[in-house]
Design an enzyme around this catalytic site. Sequence first.
Site, PDB file in Angstrom:
ATOM      1  N   ARG A  68     -94.202  53.359 -28.713  1.00 12.18           N
ATOM      2  CA  ARG A  68     -93.284  53.188 -29.843  1.00 12.18           C
ATOM      3  C   ARG A  68     -93.052  51.707 -30.096  1.00 12.18           C
ATOM      4  NH1 ARG A  68     -91.959  57.866 -27.286  1.00 12.18           N
ATOM      5  NH2 ARG A  68     -90.998  59.574 -28.458  1.00 12.18           N
ATOM      6  N   HIS A  71     -87.967  51.193 -28.774  1.00  9.25           N
ATOM      7  CA  HIS A  71     -87.572  52.341 -27.936  1.00  9.25           C
ATOM      8  C   HIS A  71     -88.771  52.918 -27.171  1.00  9.25           C
ATOM      9  CE1 HIS A  71     -83.431  52.853 -29.659  1.00  9.25           C
ATOM     10  NE2 HIS A  71     -83.992  52.270 -30.691  1.00  9.25           N
ATOM     11  N   ARG A 108     -83.815  62.419 -26.099  1.00  9.68           N
ATOM     12  CA  ARG A 108     -84.528  61.304 -25.456  1.00  9.68           C
ATOM     13  C   ARG A 108     -83.628  60.072 -25.446  1.00  9.68           C
ATOM     14  NH1 ARG A 108     -87.965  57.028 -26.911  1.00  9.68           N
ATOM     15  NH2 ARG A 108     -89.600  56.537 -25.397  1.00  9.68           N
ATOM     16  N   ASN A 144     -77.593  55.749 -31.169  1.00  8.10           N
ATOM     17  CA  ASN A 144     -77.566  54.788 -30.068  1.00  8.10           C
ATOM     18  C   ASN A 144     -76.291  54.982 -29.261  1.00  8.10           C
ATOM     19  OD1 ASN A 144     -79.989  53.456 -30.562  1.00  8.10           O
ATOM     20  ND2 ASN A 144     -79.043  51.882 -31.844  1.00  8.10           N
ATOM     21  N   PHE A 157     -85.191  44.823 -40.497  1.00  2.84           N
ATOM     22  CA  PHE A 157     -85.471  45.380 -39.168  1.00  2.84           C
ATOM     23  C   PHE A 157     -86.683  44.726 -38.483  1.00  2.84           C
ATOM     24  CE2 PHE A 157     -86.896  48.866 -36.267  1.00  2.84           C
ATOM     25  CZ  PHE A 157     -85.774  48.904 -35.462  1.00  2.84           C
ATOM     26  N   ARG A 354     -84.521  53.738 -42.805  1.00  2.00           N
ATOM     27  CA  ARG A 354     -84.966  54.482 -41.620  1.00  2.00           C
ATOM     28  C   ARG A 354     -85.685  55.758 -42.046  1.00  2.00           C
ATOM     29  NH1 ARG A 354     -80.249  55.528 -37.467  1.00  2.00           N
ATOM     30  NH2 ARG A 354     -81.969  55.884 -36.021  1.00  2.00           N
ATOM     31  N   ARG A 365     -98.521  56.627 -34.275  1.00  2.00           N
ATOM     32  CA  ARG A 365     -98.334  56.947 -32.865  1.00  2.00           C
ATOM     33  C   ARG A 365     -99.061  58.208 -32.453  1.00  2.00           C
ATOM     34  NH1 ARG A 365     -94.550  58.337 -29.572  1.00  2.00           N
ATOM     35  NH2 ARG A 365     -93.434  59.722 -30.973  1.00  2.00           N
TER      36      ARG A 365
HETATM   37 FE1  HDD Z   1     -84.768  53.125 -34.982  1.00  2.00          FE
HETATM   38  C1  HDD Z   1     -87.014  54.586 -32.904  1.00  2.00           C
HETATM   39  C2  HDD Z   1     -82.184  54.462 -33.136  1.00  2.00           C
HETATM   40  C3  HDD Z   1     -82.491  51.430 -36.923  1.00  2.00           C
HETATM   41  C4  HDD Z   1     -87.246  52.212 -37.043  1.00  2.00           C
HETATM   42  N1  HDD Z   1     -84.625  54.271 -33.329  1.00  2.00           N
HETATM   43  C5  HDD Z   1     -85.670  54.780 -32.612  1.00  2.00           C
HETATM   44  C6  HDD Z   1     -85.182  55.561 -31.522  1.00  2.00           C
HETATM   45  C7  HDD Z   1     -83.818  55.527 -31.590  1.00  2.00           C
HETATM   46  C8  HDD Z   1     -83.473  54.726 -32.736  1.00  2.00           C
HETATM   47  C9  HDD Z   1     -82.849  56.204 -30.644  1.00  2.00           C
HETATM   48  C10 HDD Z   1     -86.038  56.257 -30.474  1.00  2.00           C
HETATM   49  C11 HDD Z   1     -86.330  57.668 -30.839  1.00  2.00           C
HETATM   50  C12 HDD Z   1     -87.120  58.315 -29.737  1.00  2.00           C
HETATM   51  O1  HDD Z   1     -86.553  58.470 -28.631  1.00  2.00           O
HETATM   52  O2  HDD Z   1     -88.277  58.620 -29.963  1.00  2.00           O
HETATM   53  N2  HDD Z   1     -82.753  52.905 -34.974  1.00  2.00           N
HETATM   54  C13 HDD Z   1     -81.866  53.621 -34.208  1.00  2.00           C
HETATM   55  C14 HDD Z   1     -80.513  53.394 -34.684  1.00  2.00           C
HETATM   56  C15 HDD Z   1     -80.604  52.529 -35.738  1.00  2.00           C
HETATM   57  C16 HDD Z   1     -82.014  52.242 -35.927  1.00  2.00           C
HETATM   58  C17 HDD Z   1     -79.271  54.030 -34.097  1.00  2.00           C
HETATM   59  C18 HDD Z   1     -79.520  51.977 -36.599  1.00  2.00           C
HETATM   60  C19 HDD Z   1     -78.430  52.602 -36.873  1.00  2.00           C
HETATM   61  N3  HDD Z   1     -84.858  51.998 -36.649  1.00  2.00           N
HETATM   62  C20 HDD Z   1     -83.812  51.407 -37.311  1.00  2.00           C
HETATM   63  C21 HDD Z   1     -84.291  50.783 -38.518  1.00  2.00           C
HETATM   64  C22 HDD Z   1     -85.641  51.015 -38.577  1.00  2.00           C
HETATM   65  C23 HDD Z   1     -85.972  51.769 -37.384  1.00  2.00           C
HETATM   66  C24 HDD Z   1     -83.427  50.052 -39.526  1.00  2.00           C
HETATM   67  C25 HDD Z   1     -86.664  50.623 -39.583  1.00  2.00           C
HETATM   68  C26 HDD Z   1     -86.450  50.234 -40.794  1.00  2.00           C
HETATM   69  N4  HDD Z   1     -86.787  53.294 -34.930  1.00  2.00           N
HETATM   70  C27 HDD Z   1     -87.608  52.886 -35.928  1.00  2.00           C
HETATM   71  C28 HDD Z   1     -89.048  53.296 -35.712  1.00  2.00           C
HETATM   72  C29 HDD Z   1     -88.972  54.070 -34.369  1.00  2.00           C
HETATM   73  C30 HDD Z   1     -87.501  53.968 -34.004  1.00  2.00           C
HETATM   74  C31 HDD Z   1     -90.039  52.215 -35.829  1.00  2.00           C
HETATM   75  C32 HDD Z   1     -89.924  53.673 -33.261  1.00  2.00           C
HETATM   76  C33 HDD Z   1     -90.478  54.951 -32.696  1.00  2.00           C
HETATM   77  C34 HDD Z   1     -90.026  55.974 -33.583  1.00  2.00           C
HETATM   78  O3  HDD Z   1     -89.275  55.426 -34.575  1.00  2.00           O
HETATM   79  O4  HDD Z   1     -90.287  57.159 -33.515  1.00  2.00           O
HETATM   80  O5  HDD Z   1     -89.461  54.119 -36.734  1.00  2.00           O
END
Ligand code: HDD
Length: 688
Positions: A68, A71, A108, A144, A157, A354, A365
């Site tokens: 990822r 995370h 997770r 989170n 981001f 998001r 992925r």
């Molecule tokens: Fe995110 C993963 C939580 C903002 C883009 N995010 C990811 C995961 C968590 C969060 C818990 C892990 C999920 C897992 O266990 O597979 N993220 C947050 C929270 C945010 C946040 C609480 C703000 C309130 N995230 C955020 C933004 C973006 C992303 C603003 C993109 C514009 N996040 C991602 C991602 C991920 C991710 C790149 C990486 C792996 C996945 O999604 O599945 O899409």
Amino acid sequence: MGQQDLSKGGANHQKARGADDTMTSAQGAPVSDDQNWLKAGARGPSLLEDQIAREKIFHFDHERIPERVVHARGYGVHGHFELKEAIPELSRAKIFNQVGKKVPTFTRFSTVAGNKGSPDLARDVRGFATKFYTEDGNWDLVGNNIPVFFIQDAIKFPDLIHAAKPAPDRGFPQAQTAHDNFWDFISLSPESMHMVMWIMSDRTIPRSFRFMEGFGVHSFRLVNAEGKSSYVKFHWKPKLGLQSVIWNEALKVNGMDPDFHRRDMWDAIDSGNFPQWDLGIQVFDDAFADRFPFDILDATKIIPEEDVPVRIIGTLTLDNNVDNFFAETEQVAFCTQNVVPGIDFTNDPLLQGRNFSYLDTQLKRLGGPNFTHIPINAPKCPVRHYQQDGHMAMTNPKGRVNYEPNSWDHGEGPRENPEAGFTSFPEPVEGAKLRERSETFADHYSQARQFFISQTPVEQTHLGAALTFELSKCDREDIRARMVGHLRNIDEGLAKTVADGLGMDELPAAAKAAREPVTDLKPSDALSILKNGPNSFKGRKLGIYVADGADADTVQALQDAAEAAGAICEIIAPHVGGATLSNGQKLKADQKIDGGPSVVYDAVAVLMNEESARRYNADKPSIDFVNDAFAHAKFIAYVPAVQPLFESAGVWNYRDDGFLDVSSGNAGQFIEMCGKLRFWNREDVKQD
Ligand code: HDD
């Protein structure tokens, strides 16, 4: 046929096999020899012809998928959500409509910045993502352990994450924000200041996933059967209360056991101590949103629980470890866009972004659009549509029809359903197209200040020390000064502590605030960890360091009292074979002393006779065990005979009310003391 369980005799390859446990190739062809590549002569070259060997190596070569992008380090567990209070007046989501209804879940937990192999106790935000397999499809609450975020708009981001991850030229530091790039970005982003208070607090070094809160962060919508919408913020409250470790402890735990958090979760579930969280909702309407001094669409703001109380509506129980880490924890694909009828989005610009990113990232992925066919991602309700094909398609629909409308299926194929189907809340929207941040998002300091003044003095000290530590890892003095300039808008005392800690000659000028802060926000007890501790030792771990001659009754009494309190007990000894107690009994050890340092326990006991205490008073792991337990403000049970060891460790003359001599049958009293988790008064003591 399922995969063969290799733990059952995989090494015993020469044994005659029954037909049903014969090893096969991935194509199902029986394999006669898995040890030797086909060769031209016993010492000759290996033959390309060997389809068995080539298939095995081919598969191995392609085992990895991209981790990822954030995370990456995470740990998943199964469980279920049970509704305790129905809310049909608020939402038509079926998961919320019937008390007692149980929905399977997969949760997770993760860190954000570190790679897949990084240590669990990095100072970092923890992800808390739950997939609810509801009868109306999957609902993913991707939150989170902190209720606010660094940035207000998703377009920032990639910059945030680039700055937090290792610098691109040198590829370090791993899993930490204590470096120039991160603080450079942050100090140039005033909107991050509230989050900075949270990440520099002990929230980012949780003792266990089991002892931390979770938050959906954004304002979402609940929509009822009549189409009425309410705003909602989601909260997870751990039944075991909140607890974190101390920074010095975290550094040591990471060296000792990089898997500290995942091991803790696995062990708890494996031993039947299922962790639980209550799901709480803060519900509010447009009238509240209008009078609230901040914008409810701004993810850098909380709604204090004093303003809108958290209403508990159900409980999450995590009761099942995964069968296979890759298949489940690695392949699970959370998407914020996964909502069900009755739950809807708001215009929070972070959430909107998001909703694109999560679906998009799964393609990279997991390799194709059919990741919903992977069992951990597949809904547990019927799935009917005309999507088809693509890489790794497992469930293509049967029959001739793959489009609609059609006249082939006599109305029996899947059709839209305006009543049951998801409908977006018809919020009126208008406005000029522009790239602009709303003026209502401009106050970056008020809630940062509120967070700081809500902490106990111990927590404020930790926060100041964390900021000082992190900024001391910044080489550029202008970055340090810029950060202290922001702190001056939050709390002058904190700014001064950090400036002094960094050895600054004078306080830098306060940063220019985009908007006059609201200064009269009241402290909120809900923001402190220590004010939300459990006052019980339940679910915690006692480490009893036992050497030869330890009094058998005292050891037993401590074990019994810990068990009665719902705590876990481990025996540590100089040898893993154990120690011989006063009654001649040999007590087996769970850990050898250098594999069981006190940092991995919540409280410790040291029990041995004087001869043993003399034998080990120059033994470094034994000294560290005692000294660290003291330094980390842990409760310490002892007997007078340990004096020589405690003197070497430099603590004998500093025995305070966090120590208890348990030689007089008072083990129960010690475990009761441990309910306070730490003896914080000790943090003020300076040892020789
Ligand atoms: Fe995110 C993963 C939580 C903002 C883009 N995010 C990811 C995961 C968590 C969060 C818990 C892990 C999920 C897992 O266990 O597979 N993220 C947050 C929270 C945010 C946040 C609480 C703000 C309130 N995230 C955020 C933004 C973006 C992303 C603003 C993109 C514009 N996040 C991602 C991602 C991920 C991710 C790149 C990486 C792996 C996945 O999604 O599945 O899409």
